[in-house]
Design an enzyme around this catalytic site. Structure first.
Site, PDB file in Angstrom:
ATOM      1  N   HIS A 100       2.717  -2.402  -4.394  1.00  0.00           N
ATOM      2  CA  HIS A 100       3.632  -2.028  -3.225  1.00  0.00           C
ATOM      3  C   HIS A 100       3.446  -2.476  -2.014  1.00  0.00           C
ATOM      4  CE1 HIS A 100       7.090   1.024  -2.944  1.00  0.00           C
ATOM      5  NE2 HIS A 100       7.484  -0.248  -2.293  1.00  0.00           N
ATOM      6  N   ASP A 123      10.398   6.216  -5.020  1.00  0.00           N
ATOM      7  CA  ASP A 123       8.896   6.272  -5.105  1.00  0.00           C
ATOM      8  C   ASP A 123       8.153   7.607  -5.397  1.00  0.00           C
ATOM      9  OD1 ASP A 123       6.002   5.509  -5.165  1.00  0.00           O
ATOM     10  OD2 ASP A 123       6.299   4.092  -3.720  1.00  0.00           O
ATOM     11  N   HIS A 125       5.423   8.171  -4.413  1.00  0.00           N
ATOM     12  CA  HIS A 125       4.463   8.239  -3.242  1.00  0.00           C
ATOM     13  C   HIS A 125       5.082   7.865  -1.947  1.00  0.00           C
ATOM     14  CE1 HIS A 125       2.311   7.239  -6.788  1.00  0.00           C
ATOM     15  NE2 HIS A 125       1.389   7.860  -6.723  1.00  0.00           N
ATOM     16  N   ASP A 127       3.655   6.491   0.381  1.00  0.00           N
ATOM     17  CA  ASP A 127       3.056   5.270   0.983  1.00  0.00           C
ATOM     18  C   ASP A 127       3.092   4.956   2.505  1.00  0.00           C
ATOM     19  OD1 ASP A 127       2.775   4.390  -1.662  1.00  0.00           O
ATOM     20  OD2 ASP A 127       4.526   3.160  -1.749  1.00  0.00           O
ATOM     21  N   HIS A 140      -1.697  -0.752  -0.627  1.00  0.00           N
ATOM     22  CA  HIS A 140      -0.495  -0.396  -1.492  1.00  0.00           C
ATOM     23  C   HIS A 140       0.045   1.074  -1.191  1.00  0.00           C
ATOM     24  CE1 HIS A 140      -1.591   1.600  -5.438  1.00  0.00           C
ATOM     25  NE2 HIS A 140      -2.375   1.961  -4.560  1.00  0.00           N
ATOM     26  N   ASP A 229       9.947   1.402  -6.527  1.00  0.00           N
ATOM     27  CA  ASP A 229       8.352   1.582  -7.309  1.00  0.00           C
ATOM     28  C   ASP A 229       8.771   2.126  -8.779  1.00  0.00           C
ATOM     29  OD1 ASP A 229       5.794   2.186  -8.253  1.00  0.00           O
ATOM     30  OD2 ASP A 229       4.966   2.354  -6.255  1.00  0.00           O
ATOM     31  N   ASP A 231       6.841   3.663 -10.463  1.00  0.00           N
ATOM     32  CA  ASP A 231       6.233   5.041 -10.890  1.00  0.00           C
ATOM     33  C   ASP A 231       7.076   6.075 -10.198  1.00  0.00           C
ATOM     34  OD1 ASP A 231       5.687   5.410  -7.990  1.00  0.00           O
ATOM     35  OD2 ASP A 231       3.422   4.665  -8.320  1.00  0.00           O
ATOM     36  N   GLU A 274       5.344  -2.848  -8.784  1.00  0.00           N
ATOM     37  CA  GLU A 274       4.236  -1.992  -9.634  1.00  0.00           C
ATOM     38  C   GLU A 274       4.364  -2.104 -11.119  1.00  0.00           C
ATOM     39  OE1 GLU A 274       1.453  -0.764  -8.436  1.00  0.00           O
ATOM     40  OE2 GLU A 274       1.822  -0.539  -6.245  1.00  0.00           O
TER      41      GLU A 274
END
Length: 302
Positions: A100, A123, A125, A127, A140, A229, A231, A274
Site C-alpha cells: 500500500h 482498508d 488499517h 495507514d 506501507h 486494500d 485486507d 496488497e
C-alpha cells in the site's frame, strides 16, 4: 461512468513492508483476467506495463527508522509521473499493487490535478502512522498520513507539492486495526472513519450512501480516488494478504460497495493493493480483486 479508456499500471512494490511476494500482485491480478473482465464490460483497456522498482536492501536512512526510503521515494515518483501523464491523456488510471505504500505515488500523480480531491480508503488499517508512531518503520502503514502532508519530507514533498489531499476529504471504510498514534491523528485532522462497528450496525448500504453524500455534497469534491486494500475484506475471502485482520467486510458487502460507487459515478482513479500470491490459496485473493474491479466498472448480472 460511461465506457472508459482504462490504463492499467502495475507497481511490483514490496519495499513498504517485510513479507515477500506482494511484488507479484500485479501479475496475479493480470493473470486472473482483469483486462478481459473490463473489456467484456465494454471498456477499452491499455496495459501500460510495470513501474520499475529497485531491489530491496532493507536499509534505514540516517536519522529515521523508515525502511527502503530511497527506493520507495524513487518508485513513488515514477508512479506519480506515470499516473499524471495517463490522466492528462484522458485515460482512467487503474493501478495494481504491490504494497500500500504505492498510494503515495498514485496520490502524488493526481493530487494537483483537482481542486478538491476526495479519497475513499477501503482498508482494515488507517495507514496514518509516521516514523514517530510506527514501531516497524514499514512505509506501507504511512501512505495516508504522507499524502496529508505528515511524515518524512522526501515522501511528503513528492513531485514538488504538499499536501496531496485534505484530511477532511478522506473517508476510511472497514477499519478494525488502528494504532494509538493513528487514532490521535484521525481525531486531530477530522478524518471520517467507518469502522467495522458502523458497518455491522448501519449496514454497508447506509455506510456507502453516507460516504458518497459526504464527499460529493458536504465536501463538494470534484474527483474521488478509491484506494482498496484487499485486507479490508475478511481474510476468509482474501487469504493472500500480508496483514490479515479477522472480522472484516464480507465478499458480498464489498461488491455492493463497488456497485454503489459505480452507480454514483464519482470514482476517477483507482488502486487495488496488497495481493500476495505466495500467501494466497489457488488465486482466491486475485480473483476477488478482479471480481470487485468488475463491479466497480459497471459489471451487472442482468
Amino acid at each position: 461512468m460511461n465506457k472508459l479508456n482504462i490504463s492499467i499500471i502495475g507497481v511490483p512494490m514490496d519495499l513498504g513492508q517485510n513479507r515477500r511476494g506482494v511484488d507479484m500482485g500485479p501479475s496475479a491480478i493480470r493473470y486472473a483476467g482483469v483486462t478481459e473482465r473490463l473489456e467484456s464490460i465494454g471498456h477499452t483497456v491499455t496495459d501500460e506495463g510495470d513501474i520499475q522498482v529497485s531491489k530491496r536492501t532493507g536499509e534505514t536512512s540516517e536519522g529515521t527508522n523508515l525502511r527502503n526510503l530511497k527506493a520507495v521515494t524513487e518508485a513513488s515518483t515514477a508512479l506519480g509521473d506515470k499516473v499524471s501523464s495517463v490522466a492528462e491523456a484522458g485515460s482512467f488510471p487503474l493501478v495494481l499493487g504491490g504494497d500500500h505504500s504505492i498510494a503515495i505515488g498514485t496520490l502524488a500523480g493526481i493530487g494537483n490535478r483537482h481542486k478538491n480531491l476526495g479519497v475513499i480508503w477501503y482498508d482494515a488499517h488507517a495507514d496514518m502512522n509516521t516514523s514517530d508512531t510506527s514501531p516497524s518503520g514499514n512505509i506501507h502503514g504511512m501512505p495516508l498520513a504522507v499524502s496529508m502532508g505528515i511524515g518524512h519530507e522526501e515522501l511528503v514533498n513528492l513531485r514538488g507539492y504538499a499536501p496531496k489531499i485534505d484530511p477532511k476529504n478522506v473517508v476510511i471504510i472497514g477499519a478494525r486495526s488502528i494504532d494509538p498514534g493513528e487514532r490521535k491523528l484521525i481525531k486531530e485532522k477530522g478524518v471520517r472513519v467507518y469502522t467495522m462497528h458502523e458497518i455491522d450496525k448501519l449496514g454497508m448500504n447506509a455506510v456507502m450512501e453516507e460516504a458518497i453524500q459526504y464527499l460529493t455534497e458536504e465536501r463538494k469534491t470534484d474527483a474521488v480516488h478509491l484506494s482498496l486494500d484487499l485486507d479490508g475484506i475478511d481474510p476468509i475471502y482474501t487469504p493472500g494478504v500480508g496483514t490479515p485482520v479477522p472480522g472484516g467486510i464480507s465478499y458480498r458487502e464489498s461488491h455492493l460497495a463497488m456497485e454503489m460507487l459505480y452507480d454514483a459515478g464519482v470514482i476517477t482513479s483507482v488502486e487495488f493493493v496488497e495481493v500476495n500470491p505466495i500467501l494466497d490459496e489457488k488465486s482466491r485473493t486475485a480473483d476477488v480483486a478482479v471480481a470487485l474491479i468488475g463491479s466497480l466498472f459497471g459489471e451487472k448480472l442482468l
